[in-house]
Design a protein around this motif. Structure first.
Motif: not given
Length: 410
Positions: A46-64
């Motif tokens: 949840e905190a990741d998504q809030r941090a990402r909302d303020r940035r424009s660089w591409p982001w890839r997530v390894v989800d486990y």
């Protein structure tokens, strides 16, 4: 065309502020930045998504994560346990390196695939589980790589499994560190420890943060202290802090921002009730990294306590210290070698006591509880220290990273 840089952490975006700051700094400097992180803890996602909302660089997530990627969670867990069993059976030094890597990093293969999925001229990464993946991913791309050593990984754990983890860390570090384009470290003493062990020369880049330029706030009323971490649990020095406040016999508030382990939170509350009846414990939920400086304001002290039993704890300078300073809040900290060295520079912005010295801690608490002027002096000293040296924009922190990258990519 500007250089392409892949920034990697094996942790969550929100729990690795060093890589988040690095990605932002490189993006602002004009590089083409993409970021890779993982997902495995609900609150951090949840905190990741809030941090990402303020940035424009591409982001890839390894989800486990066990809810969103259950099959991968099971598969990577089985692979990790199998590799660890082999490494324990034959010995960490004799196990094939590939087995050692997978016994040390749960999602090594997934990180390598994410890194190699798009071109890059430089791969820069940190955190324990990313060390070998950064090197392997860069090799697949035919790119250079650099590593961030925030901690002294071969002596950072305690308890069950720590010996195996430390020996595997040594194998991996000996394999990858000499080939890095550059190395960064989380403190001068961590850089010195790596230099002594492997003959490498990391650049110390502190866990500093951008300044909050508002005047320091020194509230009236009882002494207010603040501590934050990812988890509220034992072994953090908080029991001693409660006892020291109780011995001082003053009204005080201790604000704790973390995900509490229920049993420990109850134990700490019981200790406060019995040992420090004038103390009010206040629990706060974790918050995104971009809010941490603002949330640290309005306190008389930020607390940074390290027990010193683990070597890494004696060498590190954590995020807490520099978050407090950026907020204009003085620091109360234990006298580890690294923190003592820093305290000498901070002067009146820091108070230091030996770990376990309840009497010394009580004297500090009592003095600041009784002396509003001392609180103001310490707060002004904290702001002055942050403006003079201890902020992310300083040439020796942000500037040193940008210089290292320029040299690496030409």
């Amino acid at each position: 065309m500007s250089a392409r840089i892949c920034v990697v952490t094996a942790g969550h975006l929100s729990t690795c502020p060093r890589m988040l700051k690095a990605a932002d700094a490189l993006d602002e400097a004009g590089y083409q930045v993409r970021v890779i992180s993982t997902r495995h803890v609900a609150w951090a996602w949840e905190a990741d998504q809030r941090a990402r909302d303020r940035r424009s660089w591409p982001w890839r997530v390894v989800d486990y994560d066990r809810t969103s990627a259950r099959l991968r969670q099971l598969a990577t867990g089985a692979r990790l346990r199998s590799a660890q069993a082999v490494a324990m059976a034959v010995g960490p030094a004799r196990a094939p390196l590939g087995i050692g890597i997978r016994g040390y990093s749960r999602v090594h293969d997934e990180l390598v695939a994410a890194i190699a999925a798009e071109p890059a001229d430089l791969v820069y990464g940190g955190t324990t589980g990313a060390l070998a993946a950064v090197a392997a991913g860069a090799h697949r791309l035919g790119a250079r790589f650099a590593l961030d050593l925030e901690d002294f990984h071969s002596a950072e754990q305690s308890g069950a499994g720590s010996v195996l983890a430390h020996r595997l860390a040594e194998r991996i570090e000996a394999h990858v560190l000499p080939h890095a384009a550059f190395l960064t470290a989380g403190s001068p003493m961590i850089a010195e420890a790596y230099a002594a062990k492997y003959g490498v020369r990391p650049r110390a880049i502190h866990n500093t943060f951008p300044l909050n330029l508002h005047p320091p706030s020194v509230p009236d009323g009882p002494l207010k202290m603040y501590w934050f971490s990812q988890t509220l649990g034992p072994g953090r020095g908080l029991d001693d802090l409660v006892r020291g406040i109780g011995l001082a016999n003053v009204r005080a508030e201790l604000h704790l921002r973390a995900r509490p382990l229920r049993t420990y939170a109850a134990q700490l509350a019981a200790l406060a009730q019995s040992s420090a009846p004038l103390l009010e414990l206040v629990l706060h939920d974790p918050a995104p990294p971009d809010r941490m400086i603002a949330l640290a304001q309005g306190y008389h002290f930020g607390v940074s306590v390290e027990d010193g039993e683990v070597l890494n704890h004696r060498l590190c300078l954590g995020n807490k210290i520099f978050t407090y300073l950026a907020a204009g809040v003085p620091v109360l900290m234990t006298a580890t070698p690294a923190q003592s060295r820093l305290a000498a520079d901070l002067g009146q912005a820091a108070e230091v006591y030996e770990n376990g010295s309840i009497d010394a801690l009580a004297r500090i608490v009592r003095r600041y509880a009784d002396d509003p002027r001392a609180r103001c002096v310490a707060a002004n000293a904290a702001r002055a220290a942050a403006e003079r040296r201890w902020h992310w924009e300083h040439p020796e922190d942000r500037g040193a990273l940008l210089q290292a990258v320029r040299e690496a990519v030409g």
